[in-house]
Write an enzyme that holds these catalytic residues in place. Sequence first.
Site, PDB file in Angstrom:
ATOM      1  N   GLN A 176       0.953  -1.208   0.009  1.00 43.52           N
ATOM      2  CA  GLN A 176      -0.023   0.026  -0.073  1.00 43.52           C
ATOM      3  C   GLN A 176       0.823   1.217  -0.095  1.00 43.52           C
ATOM      4  O   GLN A 176       1.907   1.235   0.138  1.00 43.52           O
ATOM      5  CB  GLN A 176      -1.045   0.248   1.156  1.00 43.52           C
ATOM      6  CG  GLN A 176      -2.021  -0.993   1.217  1.00 43.52           C
ATOM      7  CD  GLN A 176      -2.723  -1.212   2.561  1.00 43.52           C
ATOM      8  OE1 GLN A 176      -2.794  -2.167   2.925  1.00 43.52           O
ATOM      9  NE2 GLN A 176      -3.031  -0.204   3.086  1.00 43.52           N
ATOM     10  N   HIS A 177       0.118   2.481  -0.148  1.00 42.99           N
ATOM     11  CA  HIS A 177       0.585   3.747   0.067  1.00 42.99           C
ATOM     12  C   HIS A 177       1.750   4.146  -1.005  1.00 42.99           C
ATOM     13  O   HIS A 177       2.156   5.497  -1.075  1.00 42.99           O
ATOM     14  CB  HIS A 177       1.355   3.994   1.437  1.00 42.99           C
ATOM     15  CG  HIS A 177       0.267   3.643   2.466  1.00 42.99           C
ATOM     16  ND1 HIS A 177      -0.813   4.293   2.573  1.00 42.99           N
ATOM     17  CD2 HIS A 177       0.576   2.697   3.433  1.00 42.99           C
ATOM     18  CE1 HIS A 177      -1.337   3.521   3.688  1.00 42.99           C
ATOM     19  NE2 HIS A 177      -0.326   2.571   4.278  1.00 42.99           N
TER      20      HIS A 177
ATOM     21  N   ASP B  70      -2.664  -4.607   0.123  1.00 40.48           N
ATOM     22  CA  ASP B  70      -2.101  -6.138   0.753  1.00 40.48           C
ATOM     23  C   ASP B  70      -2.964  -6.167   2.090  1.00 40.48           C
ATOM     24  O   ASP B  70      -3.303  -7.623   2.291  1.00 40.48           O
ATOM     25  CB  ASP B  70      -0.562  -6.195   1.097  1.00 40.48           C
ATOM     26  CG  ASP B  70       0.052  -5.046   1.730  1.00 40.48           C
ATOM     27  OD1 ASP B  70      -0.867  -4.192   2.316  1.00 40.48           O
ATOM     28  OD2 ASP B  70       1.092  -5.067   2.143  1.00 40.48           O
TER      29      ASP B  70
END
Length: 478
Positions: A77-78, A230
């Site tokens: 992520q991110h 995830d």
Amino acid sequence: MAIVAGIDSSTTRTRIVACDADTGAVLRDGKAPHPQPEAADARSTEADPQTWLHSLGDAATGGLLEGVTAIGVSAQQHGLVGLDAGGVLVRLALLWNDPRSAGAAASLIDALGGPARWAEAIGSVPTPAYTIAKLRWLAEFEPVSAQRIAEVLLPHDWLVWQLLGHPRRRTTDRGDASGTGYWSPVTGEYRQDLVELALGHELRVPDILGPAEPAGHTPEGLLISAGTGDNMAAALGLGLRPGDAVVSLGGNGTIFAVHEQAVVDATGVISSFADATGRHLPMAGTLNAAQVLRSAAAMLGCDLEQLGDLALQSSPGAYGLVLLPYLDGERTPRLPHAAGTLTGLRAESMGPQHLARAAVEGMLCNIAEALDVLRGHGVAVNRVFLLGAAGRLAAVRDSAPRLFGVPVVIPPPGAHAARGAARQAAWALAGTPEPPVWELPDAVTLAPEGEQDLAVGNAVRQQYQAVREQFHPETAEG
């Protein structure tokens, strides 16, 4: 038999599973590392997205994808994959764990007027991991690159776009979008004003797909599902339902639960993410989890397994020995400058077995208090899934149900995020209102042994709480 595949692309490797679309049984699996680039800045964590594709190809060798009709993608992520107006990569992707955006996150919080304003806007308070903090860092330290960026894809968005053959339409899902810092799971809308606050100009943003909505088909005709982050994929792979929570014991602790509504926490302790099913995934984190056990093992001159064996030679409460496990400060509770505290030393508690027990109980009591933070915002926690190698230690398995006060599920080791991505692919393929029911094979459920066991757990937690309030009175309720 229909076969679906799930791809999980982490910071270090790609894992792929091919599953029976009806049952979720894993038929084949593969994995391959990501080549790590030479970083110009030793503090940075950057990657060339092309290496994710190369790793995917390496993981899929040996006919792994033979007979597959649909694919789902999970990824870290991110992250920030910045493209120019022509869809060309502007610079290496910035990954979630790049620490250089810490100052940018702090300045963004101040720029909007504090944590409460952010929680109201997006359900979370930006941390250095968030995409929006990396946009702010780029605007400050790489203004030329920042000006060129016309759109940002997350790692899973980029991989889906590649698999589909670079279509004009870019897509993402609610779960991953909720970690950007400029899409709100509370309203379901992008906040271009926050993008402009961070970057100085607006961005082209991907379309948000529904949980079972396909992103499209590959040139070969394979269906590609929406994909997700995830943690959201892991929740789908584990089959979580409302009332279920996950405790992941890495070096840090990650605690999240499935909930029907977004949670808005003005303190910023809870991050309100969306999940991959149309629900929500409120999350809290601790800075100290498995590293507490590793540090205690190093102090006692043993390994983790031996630490667990030692802890079982003690008894609940560790003869009054209490460890506040704030070895690197703490996020939950908010004690950024705290240090660990060991108290209750008496002649009878000076044995290594009691220190081992205090380390296990201190780590788990800290996690239990984070679960209580979720409960305090109306999130039901009726069952906990315990992930991570530390969760398989006998002493942790013995203590966790007692201290958490609910049944604890120990899933088998496996690629839960990749399996969740495959389950999403099966859902998109079927087009049903709910995802297919996939059983989790070989999971072990451990429950508190009656009221007496719960009473013992409560006594250990009260002992821990009394010490925490003594040394950190600012954390006392009221």
